[in-house]
Design a protein around this motif. Structure first.
Motif, mmCIF file in Angstrom:
data_model
loop_
_atom_site.group_PDB
_atom_site.id
_atom_site.type_symbol
_atom_site.label_atom_id
_atom_site.label_comp_id
_atom_site.label_asym_id
_atom_site.label_seq_id
_atom_site.Cartn_x
_atom_site.Cartn_y
_atom_site.Cartn_z
ATOM 1 N N LEU A 8 -22.685 0.515 -2.183
ATOM 2 C CA LEU A 8 -22.235 -0.818 -2.041
ATOM 3 C C LEU A 8 -20.588 -0.535 -2.062
ATOM 4 C CD1 LEU A 8 -22.199 -3.880 -2.173
ATOM 5 C CD2 LEU A 8 -22.507 -3.719 -4.647
ATOM 6 N N PHE A 9 -19.568 -1.230 -1.268
ATOM 7 C CA PHE A 9 -18.282 -1.206 -1.542
ATOM 8 C C PHE A 9 -18.075 -2.530 -1.611
ATOM 9 C CE2 PHE A 9 -18.451 -0.569 2.878
ATOM 10 C CZ PHE A 9 -17.525 -1.261 3.704
ATOM 11 N N GLY A 10 -16.834 -2.901 -2.282
ATOM 12 C CA GLY A 10 -16.653 -4.401 -2.399
ATOM 13 C C GLY A 10 -15.022 -4.172 -2.076
ATOM 14 N N VAL A 11 -14.500 -5.351 -1.006
ATOM 15 C CA VAL A 11 -13.356 -5.452 -0.768
ATOM 16 C C VAL A 11 -12.557 -6.918 -1.219
ATOM 17 C CG1 VAL A 11 -13.647 -3.900 1.416
ATOM 18 C CG2 VAL A 11 -13.869 -6.371 1.531
ATOM 19 N N PRO A 12 -11.370 -7.016 -1.343
ATOM 20 C CA PRO A 12 -10.858 -8.455 -1.633
ATOM 21 C C PRO A 12 -10.890 -9.382 -0.692
ATOM 22 C CG PRO A 12 -9.287 -6.550 -2.508
ATOM 23 C CD PRO A 12 -10.410 -6.006 -1.535
ATOM 24 N N GLY A 13 -10.969 -9.013 0.768
ATOM 25 C CA GLY A 13 -11.221 -10.150 1.962
ATOM 26 C C GLY A 13 -11.458 -9.520 3.180
ATOM 27 N N ALA A 14 -12.157 -9.971 3.910
ATOM 28 C CA ALA A 14 -12.385 -9.834 5.376
ATOM 29 C C ALA A 14 -10.887 -10.181 5.997
ATOM 30 C CB ALA A 14 -13.476 -10.613 6.085
ATOM 31 N N PHE A 15 -10.566 -9.310 7.002
ATOM 32 C CA PHE A 15 -9.402 -9.238 7.753
ATOM 33 C C PHE A 15 -8.174 -9.015 6.957
ATOM 34 C CE2 PHE A 15 -12.272 -11.926 10.517
ATOM 35 C CZ PHE A 15 -12.374 -11.277 11.448
ATOM 36 N N LEU B 286 -20.843 -8.666 -11.631
ATOM 37 C CA LEU B 286 -20.829 -7.054 -11.514
ATOM 38 C C LEU B 286 -19.658 -6.905 -12.530
ATOM 39 C CD1 LEU B 286 -21.080 -6.274 -7.864
ATOM 40 C CD2 LEU B 286 -22.589 -5.569 -9.562
ATOM 41 N N GLY B 287 -18.791 -7.857 -13.082
ATOM 42 C CA GLY B 287 -17.814 -7.645 -13.805
ATOM 43 C C GLY B 287 -16.402 -7.101 -12.909
ATOM 44 N N LEU B 288 -16.784 -7.434 -11.688
ATOM 45 C CA LEU B 288 -15.751 -6.431 -10.697
ATOM 46 C C LEU B 288 -14.660 -7.606 -9.934
ATOM 47 C CD1 LEU B 288 -17.939 -3.859 -9.440
ATOM 48 C CD2 LEU B 288 -15.871 -3.512 -10.782
ATOM 49 N N ALA B 289 -14.680 -8.858 -10.447
ATOM 50 C CA ALA B 289 -13.849 -10.056 -10.064
ATOM 51 C C ALA B 289 -12.425 -9.820 -10.347
ATOM 52 C CB ALA B 289 -14.264 -11.282 -10.341
ATOM 53 N N LYS B 290 -11.452 -10.064 -9.577
ATOM 54 C CA LYS B 290 -9.986 -9.804 -10.049
ATOM 55 C C LYS B 290 -9.214 -10.895 -9.445
ATOM 56 C CE LYS B 290 -6.474 -6.510 -9.227
ATOM 57 N NZ LYS B 290 -5.945 -5.258 -8.630
ATOM 58 N N ASN B 291 -8.289 -11.469 -10.271
ATOM 59 C CA ASN B 291 -7.375 -12.380 -9.551
ATOM 60 C C ASN B 291 -6.393 -11.979 -8.653
ATOM 61 O OD1 ASN B 291 -6.049 -14.936 -9.207
ATOM 62 N ND2 ASN B 291 -5.111 -14.990 -11.239
ATOM 63 N N PHE B 292 -6.181 -12.344 -7.373
ATOM 64 C CA PHE B 292 -5.166 -12.051 -6.291
ATOM 65 C C PHE B 292 -4.384 -13.343 -6.099
ATOM 66 C CE2 PHE B 292 -8.569 -8.720 -5.888
ATOM 67 C CZ PHE B 292 -7.677 -7.523 -5.598
ATOM 68 N N GLY B 293 -3.902 -13.899 -7.120
ATOM 69 C CA GLY B 293 -3.062 -14.899 -7.129
ATOM 70 C C GLY B 293 -3.422 -15.799 -5.898
ATOM 71 N N ASP B 294 -2.623 -16.089 -4.950
ATOM 72 C CA ASP B 294 -2.854 -17.122 -3.933
ATOM 73 C C ASP B 294 -4.282 -17.057 -3.183
ATOM 74 O OD1 ASP B 294 -0.322 -17.849 -4.354
ATOM 75 O OD2 ASP B 294 0.591 -17.311 -2.447
ATOM 76 N N LEU B 295 -4.781 -15.630 -3.036
ATOM 77 C CA LEU B 295 -6.204 -15.523 -2.658
ATOM 78 C C LEU B 295 -7.335 -15.803 -3.576
ATOM 79 C CD1 LEU B 295 -5.830 -12.187 -1.029
ATOM 80 C CD2 LEU B 295 -5.754 -14.374 0.119
#
Length: 163
Positions: A37-44, A109-118
């Protein structure tokens, strides 16, 4: 944050795969066999679109040859966006996707992170799990794709230490 030995959580999500889009549960998607499983901040988004996902697409056959039954990409986007990204990337059939529109799995999962405007998204990570239990977790602490990319997962599957 989830760690080796922890059981993966059960959270309602949308599964985007070669069969289309369906309602699913994260434990059902990730709980059978050996899964990357890999997680990314956002598609595109730039790094996700040009480095992280393409690396896993290119290495999918080698990862599966290393004893992995399924490769899954998770992102905090709705299933329409995830489906469009998967199709445009020619990933379907190699990689399945979890559309976690509200970030519930990311939080569990405890893998959420704040990305400001996103807003809150997945921290960039990868993990290896077997039958729903985490074996190894690799969280990207710096920009780019190093410890969470396909080459690092290939090394981990070969039993080498990934730093």
């Amino acid at each position: 944050m989830i760690q080796a030995g922890d059981k993966l959580p059960s959270v309602p999500v949308k599964l985007v795969d070669a069969n289309g889009v369906s309602d699913a549960d994260s434990a059902g998607i990730l709980g059978q066999g050996r899964v990357v499983l890999f997680g990314v901040p956002g598609a595109f988004t730039p790094t996700c679109d040009t480095s992280h996902l393409p690396g896993f697409i290119g290495a999918a056959d080698r990862i599966k040859a290393g004893g992995v039954n399924r490769i899954v990409c998770a992102t905090v986007n709705d299933h329409h966006v995830v489906k469009a990204w998967a199709e445009r990337s020619d990933a379907l059939g190699k990689i399945d996707f979890i559309a976690d529109a509200h970030g519930r799995l990311a939080e569990a999962l405890g893998l959420a992170k704040n990305f400001g405007d996103l807003g809150r998204r997945y921290a960039r990570f990868a993990m290896i799990a077997r039958d729903g239990v985490v074996q190894q977790v690799f969280v990207q602490d710096v920009a780019g794709v190093t410890v969470s990319g396909a080459p690092a997962i290939l090394l981990a599957l070969q039993g080498e230490v990934v730093a």
